[in-house]
Design a protein around this motif. Sequence first.
Motif, mmCIF file in Angstrom:
data_model
loop_
_atom_site.group_PDB
_atom_site.id
_atom_site.type_symbol
_atom_site.label_atom_id
_atom_site.label_comp_id
_atom_site.label_asym_id
_atom_site.label_seq_id
_atom_site.Cartn_x
_atom_site.Cartn_y
_atom_site.Cartn_z
ATOM 1 N N ALA A 126 2.483 -2.706 -5.383
ATOM 2 C CA ALA A 126 3.254 -1.750 -4.585
ATOM 3 C C ALA A 126 3.699 -0.570 -5.440
ATOM 4 O O ALA A 126 3.700 0.588 -4.989
ATOM 5 C CB ALA A 126 4.457 -2.441 -3.958
ATOM 6 N N TRP A 146 4.873 4.899 -15.601
ATOM 7 C CA TRP A 146 5.736 5.216 -14.462
ATOM 8 C C TRP A 146 7.153 5.514 -14.925
ATOM 9 O O TRP A 146 7.754 6.508 -14.516
ATOM 10 C CB TRP A 146 5.755 4.027 -13.479
ATOM 11 C CG TRP A 146 6.935 4.052 -12.557
ATOM 12 C CD1 TRP A 146 7.101 4.816 -11.437
ATOM 13 C CD2 TRP A 146 8.161 3.304 -12.710
ATOM 14 N NE1 TRP A 146 8.346 4.587 -10.878
ATOM 15 C CE2 TRP A 146 9.014 3.670 -11.633
ATOM 16 C CE3 TRP A 146 8.606 2.356 -13.635
ATOM 17 C CZ2 TRP A 146 10.285 3.112 -11.475
ATOM 18 C CZ3 TRP A 146 9.868 1.810 -13.469
ATOM 19 C CH2 TRP A 146 10.692 2.178 -12.408
ATOM 20 N N SER A 191 0.805 1.791 -6.001
ATOM 21 C CA SER A 191 0.476 2.574 -4.815
ATOM 22 C C SER A 191 1.504 3.659 -4.518
ATOM 23 O O SER A 191 1.214 4.588 -3.756
ATOM 24 C CB SER A 191 0.380 1.649 -3.588
ATOM 25 O OG SER A 191 -0.626 0.679 -3.746
ATOM 26 N N ASN A 192 2.687 3.541 -5.130
ATOM 27 C CA ASN A 192 3.788 4.439 -4.764
ATOM 28 C C ASN A 192 4.572 4.904 -5.988
ATOM 29 O O ASN A 192 5.788 5.052 -5.922
ATOM 30 C CB ASN A 192 4.728 3.725 -3.785
ATOM 31 C CG ASN A 192 4.050 3.296 -2.511
ATOM 32 O OD1 ASN A 192 3.831 4.091 -1.609
ATOM 33 N ND2 ASN A 192 3.688 2.015 -2.424
ATOM 34 N N ARG A 193 3.890 5.159 -7.068
ATOM 35 C CA ARG A 193 4.588 5.448 -8.318
ATOM 36 C C ARG A 193 5.417 6.730 -8.252
ATOM 37 O O ARG A 193 6.422 6.858 -8.958
ATOM 38 C CB ARG A 193 3.614 5.508 -9.491
ATOM 39 C CG ARG A 193 2.545 6.577 -9.390
ATOM 40 C CD ARG A 193 1.482 6.425 -10.472
ATOM 41 N NE ARG A 193 2.041 6.314 -11.798
ATOM 42 C CZ ARG A 193 2.276 7.346 -12.593
ATOM 43 N NH1 ARG A 193 2.014 8.580 -12.167
ATOM 44 N NH2 ARG A 193 2.761 7.163 -13.797
ATOM 45 N N GLN A 194 5.045 7.674 -7.392
ATOM 46 C CA GLN A 194 5.825 8.904 -7.276
ATOM 47 C C GLN A 194 7.071 8.720 -6.415
ATOM 48 O O GLN A 194 7.988 9.527 -6.472
ATOM 49 C CB GLN A 194 4.951 10.014 -6.667
ATOM 50 C CG GLN A 194 3.751 10.384 -7.513
ATOM 51 C CD GLN A 194 4.129 10.881 -8.893
ATOM 52 O OE1 GLN A 194 5.125 11.583 -9.051
ATOM 53 N NE2 GLN A 194 3.344 10.529 -9.901
ATOM 54 N N ARG A 195 7.091 7.643 -5.617
ATOM 55 C CA ARG A 195 8.206 7.449 -4.689
ATOM 56 C C ARG A 195 9.166 6.358 -5.137
ATOM 57 O O ARG A 195 10.374 6.423 -4.863
ATOM 58 C CB ARG A 195 7.653 7.109 -3.298
ATOM 59 C CG ARG A 195 8.707 7.044 -2.187
ATOM 60 C CD ARG A 195 9.360 8.386 -1.981
ATOM 61 N NE ARG A 195 10.365 8.360 -0.902
ATOM 62 C CZ ARG A 195 11.632 7.993 -1.065
ATOM 63 N NH1 ARG A 195 12.061 7.601 -2.257
ATOM 64 N NH2 ARG A 195 12.478 8.008 -0.057
ATOM 65 N N GLY A 216 0.797 -1.215 0.000
ATOM 66 C CA GLY A 216 0.000 0.000 0.000
ATOM 67 C C GLY A 216 0.831 1.267 0.000
ATOM 68 O O GLY A 216 2.064 1.248 -0.088
ATOM 69 N N ALA A 217 0.135 2.387 0.152
ATOM 70 C CA ALA A 217 0.786 3.695 0.085
ATOM 71 C C ALA A 217 1.695 3.962 1.281
ATOM 72 O O ALA A 217 2.482 4.915 1.252
ATOM 73 C CB ALA A 217 -0.281 4.790 -0.006
ATOM 74 N N SER A 218 1.593 3.148 2.321
ATOM 75 C CA SER A 218 2.445 3.347 3.492
ATOM 76 C C SER A 218 3.814 2.685 3.356
ATOM 77 O O SER A 218 4.632 2.775 4.275
ATOM 78 C CB SER A 218 1.747 2.807 4.751
ATOM 79 O OG SER A 218 1.500 1.420 4.635
ATOM 80 N N LEU A 219 4.092 2.039 2.223
ATOM 81 C CA LEU A 219 5.371 1.346 2.065
ATOM 82 C C LEU A 219 6.575 2.252 2.318
ATOM 83 O O LEU A 219 7.507 1.852 3.033
ATOM 84 C CB LEU A 219 5.470 0.696 0.689
ATOM 85 C CG LEU A 219 6.797 -0.017 0.386
ATOM 86 C CD1 LEU A 219 7.050 -1.142 1.391
ATOM 87 C CD2 LEU A 219 6.813 -0.558 -1.047
ATOM 88 N N PRO A 220 6.641 3.461 1.757
ATOM 89 C CA PRO A 220 7.813 4.306 2.043
ATOM 90 C C PRO A 220 7.980 4.600 3.532
ATOM 91 O O PRO A 220 9.106 4.586 4.047
ATOM 92 C CB PRO A 220 7.528 5.586 1.250
ATOM 93 C CG PRO A 220 6.618 5.148 0.150
ATOM 94 C CD PRO A 220 5.751 4.093 0.758
#
Length: 456
Positions: free
Chosen positions: A324, A353, A327-331, A277-281
């Motif tokens: 993953a 991406w 959910s986090n393509r910007q990071r 999810g988005a909390s991975l970073p």
Amino acid sequence: MLKLRVTWPNAGHALLPESGADVRLVAGGTPLPLVSKSPGVREFDIPSGTTRVVLKATFTASFGAVGSVGAMSHPVLQVEQPYDVVAGGTALDAVNIPAFVKSHPLVDTKVMANVNGAALVQIRTEFVNITPFWMAYAAFASEYTTDHQPGDPELVALGYTGGKPLIWFATVPAACAAPPSPRVGCLVFFRPKSYAYTRVDDPHHDMFGLNRYLLKPVDDPHADVWRRDVFRPDPSDGNRPYVWLRAGFEDALSRSGKPVMILHPWPSDSDFGAAIGASLPALAGGALRLLWAEQRLGKNRGAIQLGRLGVAGYSAGGLSMWAALASNRQRVSEVYAFDARGAPSSAGAAIQWFNSRNDTVLRMTGGYQLTANEGIRISIEKLARGPVSRVTATPPNRKAYDAGSNPLWDHVITAYPHLRGRVDFWHQFAVFGGYIAVPGPFAVTFLQRFLQDSLF
């Protein structure tokens, strides 16, 4: 008099039992009395005239006997943070600790809003160190300790107290001890489904599937079939070829020289929970912070933080890897797809991406996914109107598995030349193999090459 409240998240979790929370505030060598105590909260009064206090906290987890393993108790997190009492005894000033060139990474301190003469300290307990428990409970742990070599990256088992997956593994190479920059990279690896588990002291824990990825092959013709670097007959399975050869992630990471840690979220069955999810970073940053606090990386360095973030996946683990990424393509900055399922359906998103920034890196290996991977590469280069070094798909086609094309592949199938054209065997090579690589336990694997060519 100054009031201090100490809190920590996820109190009462099996890894953070109230009975195992020893939180003290010491002044002049003497612990100050507790004013109040409740789950996840301790409150103290700091007497007038006090000039320095030290917060000391130890969290201990305890489990009963599991199979042949007796009852165990181990500290899973320890912190110590001194404070100067300032502003006429109405505020705390965290004292810098030389090892971190700042205050303790797991301790956040602030003035309590709308309360005069009060301070709030939060201890970051989202991740704790459960290595002693894992190494005692998991089958095949002794095989890891036998074949893990001095100088190899350090393996740390982490317990996540905020949800699933409960267990994560961090592989920390020597290059992270004194990184050239405070920003330490992280590659999150998604494996195919594993066994189901619900707790740290689960009797079903098994390290075999972790050893398969982390350890390099053993150069011993008498070693067990799964420890070698060639397909061998498996006597326990009707002498069929044993194909789960070791992938050598530790060795690849160490020899790449990159200051990158590899995180393995350990799924229960195929459930990776918050890892996709988005909390991975934030989760990767939390794991990094604990490892820094324990001085397993960034030793005597300040301002350590998460740098480039990559995701990797093998086989069915690719489905979680692509999720993953979505959910986090910007990071996310790097993607390593080891014959990853979901490549055809994720092709458009992967291309979008990749083209969204100029610092993205995409590496793909193939067996089942040869066509999909090559299609992604071609599409990226068509849009760029020329070759793009940051994307590779290898092997490029079926011919790369022909005799004489890759000495490492020829070596792997020595005992089974008739299986050369089998896609299911290519699928295995995709995670432990390499480019045109010389055979042997120190072969340059795909992962080593990807890391060497990375922007980590």
